[in-house]
Enzyme design. Structure first.
Site, PDB file in Angstrom:
ATOM      1  N   GLU A  20       0.829  -1.204   0.000  1.00  0.00           N
ATOM      2  CA  GLU A  20       0.000   0.000   0.000  1.00  0.00           C
ATOM      3  C   GLU A  20       0.863   1.253   0.000  1.00  0.00           C
ATOM      4  O   GLU A  20       1.775   1.398   0.819  1.00  0.00           O
ATOM      5  CB  GLU A  20      -0.928   0.011   1.225  1.00  0.00           C
ATOM      6  N   GLU A  42     -12.693   2.247   2.791  1.00  0.00           N
ATOM      7  CA  GLU A  42     -12.006   2.346   4.065  1.00  0.00           C
ATOM      8  C   GLU A  42     -12.383   3.667   4.728  1.00  0.00           C
ATOM      9  O   GLU A  42     -12.306   4.716   4.093  1.00  0.00           O
ATOM     10  CB  GLU A  42     -10.490   2.285   3.839  1.00  0.00           C
TER      11      GLU A  42
HETATM   12 MN    MN Z   1      -5.712   2.279   3.071  1.00  0.00          MN
END
Ligand code: MN
Length: 285
Positions: free
Chosen positions: A148, A242
């Site tokens: 990420e 998210e």
């Molecule tokens: Mn994230």
């Protein structure tokens, strides 16, 4: 083939106890998501057989994510710290395999937090070598690893898609790629189009988050441009919503991410709104 749409477990609960896992899985399904992204900071705390049964009952898919910490940072210069990270991630990969998850993503390469100095060549080399070994273990279970891309306050190893692609190519594993998150892109990238195109088929996972991590569409992220780029690049991998609020405290994560504010209290409304928002942007024009 089109993307599966998921929701991060922290929308529902901060941990994965019996009650929390039942609640999170039932609510994710009720809000019409395809899968849930479980937090895998402590794989030993996940009751795999029960979780698998709950997911099967709900007809819900699963992925998992985590960030490392200062004691198990793969990008550390200290071999003992790196070894602890590798041992943890081996257990997380095995947990993923047992759950039936095909994706392990997040900050699985560095501590999640504000470093007080730049990454070092030795730390980077440790990280690359460890991820080469971990990618082979993941491949044995058909699992893809996503690194990420997060902002400067949460890692020092890379903060843009272009930088992430450098380390992905150094690692050189076919089942390891880039995980983009719109919340972080809003801080570090020039726009929401070019990073997607740069990644191309190395983009393996996506987080959809608003600039303040609250309701989609209420902040600064240019979601229209981002989803257009995903569509034009033929991205078909998972996309997870998210969001964080002080209404749901995840002990392993909330303080690290600086979740001090109450961005929402009604997570059902938030999750339904996000699913509709994402579906609308993905609709063929
Ligand atoms: Mn994230």
């Amino acid at each position: 083939m089109s993307s599966q749409i998921g929701v991060h477990a922290a929308v529902w609960s901060g941990g994965w106890s019996d009650a929390e896992s039942r609640h999170a899985i039932a609510e994710s399904k009720a809000a019409e998501y395809d899968y849930i992204e479980i937090m895998a900071f402590d794989p030993a705390s996940i009751d795999v057989a029960k979780t698998r049964a709950l997911l099967a009952d709900a007809g819900l898919g699963v992925t998992s994510s985590l960030g490392l910490n200062w004691d198990n940072d793969l990008s550390s210069e200290d071999p003992a710290v790196v070894a602890r990270g590798e041992t943890l991630l081996e257990a997380v990969i095995d947990c993923n395999a047992a759950l039936g998850s095909k994706y392990l993503v997040g900050v699985i390469y560095s501590a999640l937090g504000k470093y007080s100095r730049p990454a070092t060549p030795r730390g980077r080399a440790n990280c690359v070598a460890a991820l080469q070994r971990l990618a082979r273990r993941a491949a044995d279970s058909g699992i893809t690893l996503g690194l990420e891309v997060v902002n400067r306050y949460e890692t020092n190893l890379f903060n843009t898609a272009a930088q992430a692609l450098d380390i992905v190519s150094e690692i050189g594993a076919p089942n390891l790629g880039v995980h983009l998150d719109t919340y972080h892109m809003n801080i570090e990238e020039d726009d929401f189009d070019e990073p997607v195109r740069l990644c191309g088929d190395k983009l393996v996972y996506v987080h959809i988050g608003e600039s303040h991590r609250g309701y989609l569409g209420s902040g600064n992220v240019d979601f229209a441009t981002f989803f257009r780029a995903l569509g034009e690049c033929g991205y078909a991998g998972p996309i997870a919503f998210e969001s964080f609020s002080s209404a749901v405290v995840a002990p392993a994560l909330s303080n690290t991410l600086g979740v001090w504010r109450n961005l929402w209290t009604d997570n059902r409304d938030l999750a339904r709104h996000a699913k509709e928002f994402i579906d609308r942007l993905r609709a063929p024009s």
